[in-house]
Design an enzyme around this catalytic site. Structure first.
Site, PDB file in Angstrom:
ATOM      1  N   TYR A 181      35.595  42.583  37.652  1.00 54.80           N
ATOM      2  CA  TYR A 181      35.853  43.995  37.929  1.00 54.80           C
ATOM      3  C   TYR A 181      34.644  44.634  38.627  1.00 54.80           C
ATOM      4  O   TYR A 181      34.782  45.337  39.632  1.00 54.80           O
ATOM      5  CB  TYR A 181      36.157  44.727  36.623  1.00 54.80           C
ATOM      6  CG  TYR A 181      36.562  46.174  36.787  1.00 54.80           C
ATOM      7  CD1 TYR A 181      37.867  46.519  37.112  1.00 54.80           C
ATOM      8  CD2 TYR A 181      35.627  47.195  36.594  1.00 54.80           C
ATOM      9  CE1 TYR A 181      38.238  47.850  37.249  1.00 54.80           C
ATOM     10  CE2 TYR A 181      35.991  48.520  36.729  1.00 54.80           C
ATOM     11  CZ  TYR A 181      37.300  48.851  37.060  1.00 54.80           C
ATOM     12  OH  TYR A 181      37.662  50.160  37.196  1.00 54.80           O
ATOM     13  N   ALA A 200      32.282  43.139  40.360  1.00 50.75           N
ATOM     14  CA  ALA A 200      32.129  42.582  41.703  1.00 50.75           C
ATOM     15  C   ALA A 200      33.099  43.239  42.677  1.00 50.75           C
ATOM     16  O   ALA A 200      32.748  43.563  43.819  1.00 50.75           O
ATOM     17  CB  ALA A 200      32.349  41.073  41.675  1.00 50.75           C
ATOM     18  N   ILE A 243      37.377  57.402  31.907  1.00 49.82           N
ATOM     19  CA  ILE A 243      38.495  58.324  32.118  1.00 49.82           C
ATOM     20  C   ILE A 243      39.681  57.860  31.284  1.00 49.82           C
ATOM     21  O   ILE A 243      40.001  56.673  31.244  1.00 49.82           O
ATOM     22  CB  ILE A 243      38.904  58.362  33.608  1.00 49.82           C
ATOM     23  CG1 ILE A 243      37.701  58.684  34.500  1.00 49.82           C
ATOM     24  CG2 ILE A 243      40.039  59.361  33.817  1.00 49.82           C
ATOM     25  CD1 ILE A 243      37.107  60.058  34.307  1.00 49.82           C
ATOM     26  N   GLY A 247      48.950  52.802  43.596  1.00 46.84           N
ATOM     27  CA  GLY A 247      48.816  52.812  42.139  1.00 46.84           C
ATOM     28  C   GLY A 247      49.079  54.186  41.566  1.00 46.84           C
ATOM     29  O   GLY A 247      48.437  54.623  40.607  1.00 46.84           O
TER      30      GLY A 247
END
Length: 262
Positions: free
Chosen positions: A156, A158, A189, A13
């Site tokens: 998200y 979990a 962020i 990513g």
């Protein structure tokens, strides 16, 4: 000589946001960084930026949720270098907010496929080389959502809790091979994942953070770099919160501070 000179680093990513900042930071420390992303154009752009600054980078299109793609990628890296020294499992999506009662199978499965399966697939392949070479640094990207989860983002939360469990188990299994495995839990962020919520509530979230600001991708990259260095050999199985103190504060703290400062 930089502390990561000639090390091989894989960042997933890495085509934008936090991943991009991590890739650039590791490259400045001397690592040859594999900039992987499902968006090949973004990966190529970041790798080009790194090389334009005089550092080493290779772009690679990678779908971390596909175990065959992951296996093929790490085999190629092994053929070229016979090792991976650093793995940063950063690939992820924010997903669409939804109440649990309304969440679809597809939304749930996609979130876990990218975050949990993707981290596991990459860790599994990298760990084979790290065990053989008796050295490695793995940094998994969890989230502040693994502290208290997040309403509307059960999928998200979990996934990010699961990454902490994966981190701790791997740290135990790999410690004897001089391989450390740690997690980072970013707070708010500034990135593509938080763009939506920041557009609605940036000032509110800034004020809720003790240092009164939103974090930047470089704030996470600096912590990754610390954990990636050989000198961090005694830190493993840890989950490091990087949130400007956001999760420390509650309404009682604010009331008391206001009372004392006024």
């Amino acid at each position: 000589m930089s502390s990561l000179t000639n090390q091989i680093a894989v960042v997933t990513g890495a085509g934008s946001g936090i991943g991009k900042a991590i890739a650039k930071e590791l490259s400045t420390l001397g690592a040859h960084v594999y900039v992987t992303d499902i968006n090949e154009e973004n990966a190529l752009h970041v790798a080009s930026e790194i090389k334009g600054e005089g550092y080493m980078a290779t772009a690679y299109k990678l779908d971390v949720s596909n175990s065959t793609d992951v296996s093929d990628f790490f085999q190629k890296v092994n053929q070229l270098h016979e090792r991976v020294d650093i793995l940063v499992n950063n690939a992820g999506i924010a997903g669409t907010p939804s109440l649990i009662s309304n969440m679809t199978d597809e939304e749930w499965k996609k979130m876990l496929a990218i975050h949990v399966n993707g981290s596991f697939f990459c860790l599994r392949e990298a760990s084979k080389m790290m065990r053989k070479n008796r050295y490695g640094r793995v940094i998994n990207m969890s989230s502040l959502a693994s502290e208290t989860s997040l309403a509307g983002f059960a999928h998200y939360g979990a996934a990010k809790y699961a990454i902490v469990g994966l981190t701790e188990a791997a740290a135990k299994e790999l410690a004897a091979y001089n391989v450390t495995v740690n997690a980072i839990k970013p707070g708010v962020i500034r990135s593509a994942l938080t763009q939506g919520i920041l557009s609605m509530a940036e000032e509110r979230l800034s004020l809720a953070t003790p240092n009164q600001k939103i974090g930047e991708p470089r704030d996470i990259a600096q912590v990754v770099a610390m954990l990636a260095k050989p000198e961090s050999s005694f830190v493993t199985g840890a989950s490091i919160v990087v949130d400007g103190g956001f999760c420390l504060m509650n309404e009682m703290d604010r009331v008391v501070l206001e009372m004392l400062e006024n």
